[in-house]
Design a protein around this motif. Structure first.
Motif, PDB file in Angstrom:
ATOM      1  N   ALA A   1       0.831  -1.206   0.000  1.00  0.00           N
ATOM      2  CA  ALA A   1       0.000   0.000   0.000  1.00  0.00           C
ATOM      3  C   ALA A   1       0.864   1.255   0.000  1.00  0.00           C
ATOM      4  N   GLN A   2       1.946   1.240   0.750  1.00  0.00           N
ATOM      5  CA  GLN A   2       2.855   2.391   0.769  1.00  0.00           C
ATOM      6  C   GLN A   2       3.498   2.600  -0.600  1.00  0.00           C
ATOM      7  N   ARG A   3       3.890   1.495  -1.276  1.00  0.00           N
ATOM      8  CA  ARG A   3       4.460   1.598  -2.633  1.00  0.00           C
ATOM      9  C   ARG A   3       3.440   2.173  -3.601  1.00  0.00           C
ATOM     10  N   LEU A   4       2.200   1.788  -3.440  1.00  0.00           N
ATOM     11  CA  LEU A   4       1.134   2.315  -4.291  1.00  0.00           C
ATOM     12  C   LEU A   4       1.044   3.834  -4.152  1.00  0.00           C
ATOM     13  N   GLY A   5       0.997   4.301  -2.922  1.00  0.00           N
ATOM     14  CA  GLY A   5       0.947   5.743  -2.693  1.00  0.00           C
ATOM     15  C   GLY A   5       2.175   6.442  -3.238  1.00  0.00           C
ATOM     16  N   SER A   6       3.334   5.830  -3.062  1.00  0.00           N
ATOM     17  CA  SER A   6       4.575   6.399  -3.580  1.00  0.00           C
ATOM     18  C   SER A   6       4.537   6.506  -5.100  1.00  0.00           C
ATOM     19  N   ALA A   7       3.977   5.499  -5.763  1.00  0.00           N
ATOM     20  CA  ALA A   7       3.872   5.535  -7.229  1.00  0.00           C
ATOM     21  C   ALA A   7       3.019   6.713  -7.681  1.00  0.00           C
ATOM     22  N   PHE A   8       1.941   6.995  -6.975  1.00  0.00           N
ATOM     23  CA  PHE A   8       1.092   8.148  -7.310  1.00  0.00           C
ATOM     24  C   PHE A   8       1.841   9.458  -7.068  1.00  0.00           C
TER      25      PHE A   8
ATOM     26  N   ILE B   1       0.376  12.104  -9.782  1.00  0.00           N
ATOM     27  CA  ILE B   1      -0.972  11.767 -10.250  1.00  0.00           C
ATOM     28  C   ILE B   1      -1.974  12.521  -9.372  1.00  0.00           C
ATOM     29  N   PRO B   2      -2.811  13.351  -9.977  1.00  0.00           N
ATOM     30  CA  PRO B   2      -3.770  14.119  -9.174  1.00  0.00           C
ATOM     31  C   PRO B   2      -4.911  13.244  -8.650  1.00  0.00           C
ATOM     32  N   VAL B   3      -5.186  13.382  -7.380  1.00  0.00           N
ATOM     33  CA  VAL B   3      -6.258  12.633  -6.727  1.00  0.00           C
ATOM     34  C   VAL B   3      -7.283  13.642  -6.218  1.00  0.00           C
ATOM     35  N   ALA B   4      -8.488  13.554  -6.745  1.00  0.00           N
ATOM     36  CA  ALA B   4      -9.550  14.471  -6.334  1.00  0.00           C
ATOM     37  C   ALA B   4     -10.254  13.973  -5.081  1.00  0.00           C
ATOM     38  N   ARG B   5     -10.486  12.663  -5.035  1.00  0.00           N
ATOM     39  CA  ARG B   5     -11.262  12.105  -3.930  1.00  0.00           C
ATOM     40  C   ARG B   5     -10.923  10.632  -3.783  1.00  0.00           C
ATOM     41  N   VAL B   6     -10.921  10.154  -2.542  1.00  0.00           N
ATOM     42  CA  VAL B   6     -10.673   8.737  -2.260  1.00  0.00           C
ATOM     43  C   VAL B   6     -11.864   8.199  -1.461  1.00  0.00           C
ATOM     44  N   LEU B   7     -12.489   7.154  -2.009  1.00  0.00           N
ATOM     45  CA  LEU B   7     -13.582   6.474  -1.334  1.00  0.00           C
ATOM     46  C   LEU B   7     -13.149   5.033  -1.091  1.00  0.00           C
ATOM     47  N   SER B   8     -13.668   4.422  -0.040  1.00  0.00           N
ATOM     48  CA  SER B   8     -13.244   3.064   0.298  1.00  0.00           C
ATOM     49  C   SER B   8     -14.390   2.241   0.849  1.00  0.00           C
ATOM     50  N   SER B   9     -14.298   0.954   0.586  1.00  0.00           N
ATOM     51  CA  SER B   9     -15.137  -0.015   1.276  1.00  0.00           C
ATOM     52  C   SER B   9     -14.856   0.142   2.773  1.00  0.00           C
ATOM     53  N   PRO B  10     -15.849  -0.072   3.635  1.00  0.00           N
ATOM     54  CA  PRO B  10     -15.603   0.066   5.076  1.00  0.00           C
ATOM     55  C   PRO B  10     -14.809  -1.085   5.695  1.00  0.00           C
ATOM     56  N   TRP B  11     -14.502  -2.144   4.951  1.00  0.00           N
ATOM     57  CA  TRP B  11     -13.684  -3.235   5.491  1.00  0.00           C
ATOM     58  C   TRP B  11     -12.325  -2.670   5.877  1.00  0.00           C
ATOM     59  N   CYS B  12     -11.800  -3.100   6.996  1.00  0.00           N
ATOM     60  CA  CYS B  12     -10.546  -2.548   7.534  1.00  0.00           C
ATOM     61  C   CYS B  12      -9.379  -2.670   6.570  1.00  0.00           C
ATOM     62  N   ARG B  13      -9.291  -3.761   5.815  1.00  0.00           N
ATOM     63  CA  ARG B  13      -8.171  -3.926   4.879  1.00  0.00           C
ATOM     64  C   ARG B  13      -8.216  -2.884   3.762  1.00  0.00           C
ATOM     65  N   CYS B  14      -9.402  -2.454   3.394  1.00  0.00           N
ATOM     66  CA  CYS B  14      -9.532  -1.395   2.381  1.00  0.00           C
ATOM     67  C   CYS B  14      -9.221  -0.030   2.987  1.00  0.00           C
ATOM     68  N   MET B  15      -9.771   0.236   4.154  1.00  0.00           N
ATOM     69  CA  MET B  15      -9.527   1.522   4.807  1.00  0.00           C
ATOM     70  C   MET B  15      -8.040   1.711   5.111  1.00  0.00           C
ATOM     71  N   GLU B  16      -7.367   0.631   5.544  1.00  0.00           N
ATOM     72  CA  GLU B  16      -5.934   0.738   5.834  1.00  0.00           C
ATOM     73  C   GLU B  16      -5.135   0.939   4.550  1.00  0.00           C
ATOM     74  N   THR B  17      -5.511   0.263   3.480  1.00  0.00           N
ATOM     75  CA  THR B  17      -4.853   0.478   2.187  1.00  0.00           C
ATOM     76  C   THR B  17      -4.991   1.941   1.781  1.00  0.00           C
ATOM     77  N   ALA B  18      -6.197   2.492   1.894  1.00  0.00           N
ATOM     78  CA  ALA B  18      -6.437   3.890   1.533  1.00  0.00           C
ATOM     79  C   ALA B  18      -5.628   4.837   2.415  1.00  0.00           C
ATOM     80  N   ALA B  19      -5.546   4.537   3.704  1.00  0.00           N
ATOM     81  CA  ALA B  19      -4.797   5.397   4.625  1.00  0.00           C
ATOM     82  C   ALA B  19      -3.304   5.378   4.301  1.00  0.00           C
ATOM     83  N   LEU B  20      -2.747   4.205   4.059  1.00  0.00           N
ATOM     84  CA  LEU B  20      -1.317   4.100   3.787  1.00  0.00           C
ATOM     85  C   LEU B  20      -0.950   4.665   2.415  1.00  0.00           C
ATOM     86  N   ALA B  21      -1.813   4.477   1.430  1.00  0.00           N
ATOM     87  CA  ALA B  21      -1.502   4.924   0.070  1.00  0.00           C
ATOM     88  C   ALA B  21      -1.864   6.386  -0.169  1.00  0.00           C
TER      89      ALA B  21
END
Length: 190
Positions: free
Chosen positions: A69-76, A81-101
């Motif tokens: 997840a950290q590598r993903l964020g680093s790649a952006f 890469i412009p990010v306007a908005r980030v939405l996530s499934s409420p499952w913890c593995r998705c929320m943590e991926t979104a937080a780290l990236a």
């Protein structure tokens, strides 16, 4: 010199050329990017009796998944890469991926895990189309979700932390009716 360039082009994997084109598309903005959550501890689905409100009851990111997840964020960030908005499934593995990236996300129930929940497919697909119709013209809409959900929306079964990019119909973002076309996929590897 010309022979060296031809040799280099032949040695580069075809995905490298496709990835470059997709990163360039993302740089322009207006895309909807489905991101499968990063790698988890081994298993499929969630344990019986899991609770969305309690991460201890769910299958969560592994140490390798957190790095992914950290590598993903680093790649952006590296590619600006412009990010306007980030939405996530409420499952913890998705929320943590979104937080780290991406530094965090707003929960969106349209991105819920469809694994073992096929009865929700049509409702979630309709909600996904509404999200596509509202895609930003500036930046990209990032949707952190599950492999089963991405498969239902796009027909693509992504690897962990893989990007599946869809373009709202009509070219730029804001296409009518929530229709979209698959632009491609990018695996963010080591």
């Amino acid at each position: 010199m010309q022979h060296a360039l031809v040799l280099l082009a032949l040695l580069l994997p075809p995905a490298a050329h496709a990835d470059d084109a997709l990163w360039a598309l993302l740089k322009q903005g207006g895309q909807v990017v489905l991101v499968r959550h990063a790698a988890t501890d081994p298993g499929v689905g969630d344990p019986p009796g899991f609770s969305l409100g309690d991460c201890k009851t769910q299958r969560n990111l592994s140490v390798a998944g957190r790095r992914e997840a950290q590598r993903l964020g680093s790649a952006f960030r590296t590619r600006a890469i412009p990010v306007a908005r980030v939405l996530s499934s409420p499952w913890c593995r998705c929320m943590e991926t979104a937080a780290l990236a991406f530094g965090g996300a707003q929960t969106e129930r349209a991105l819920d895990n469809l694994f073992g929940r096929g009865e929700n497919r049509e409702r979630q697909l309709a909600a996904f189309r509404r999200l596509v119709a509202l895609a930003p013209k500036e930046g990209n809409l990032i949707l952190v979700t599950h492999g089963s959900t991405t498969l239902a929306f796009t027909g693509v079964s992504p690897g962990t932390a893989e990007l599946v990019i869809v373009t709202p119909e009509g070219g730029a973002a804001g296409g009518t009716g929530g229709t979209y076309r698959l632009a491609g996929r990018i695996a963010v590897a080591d």
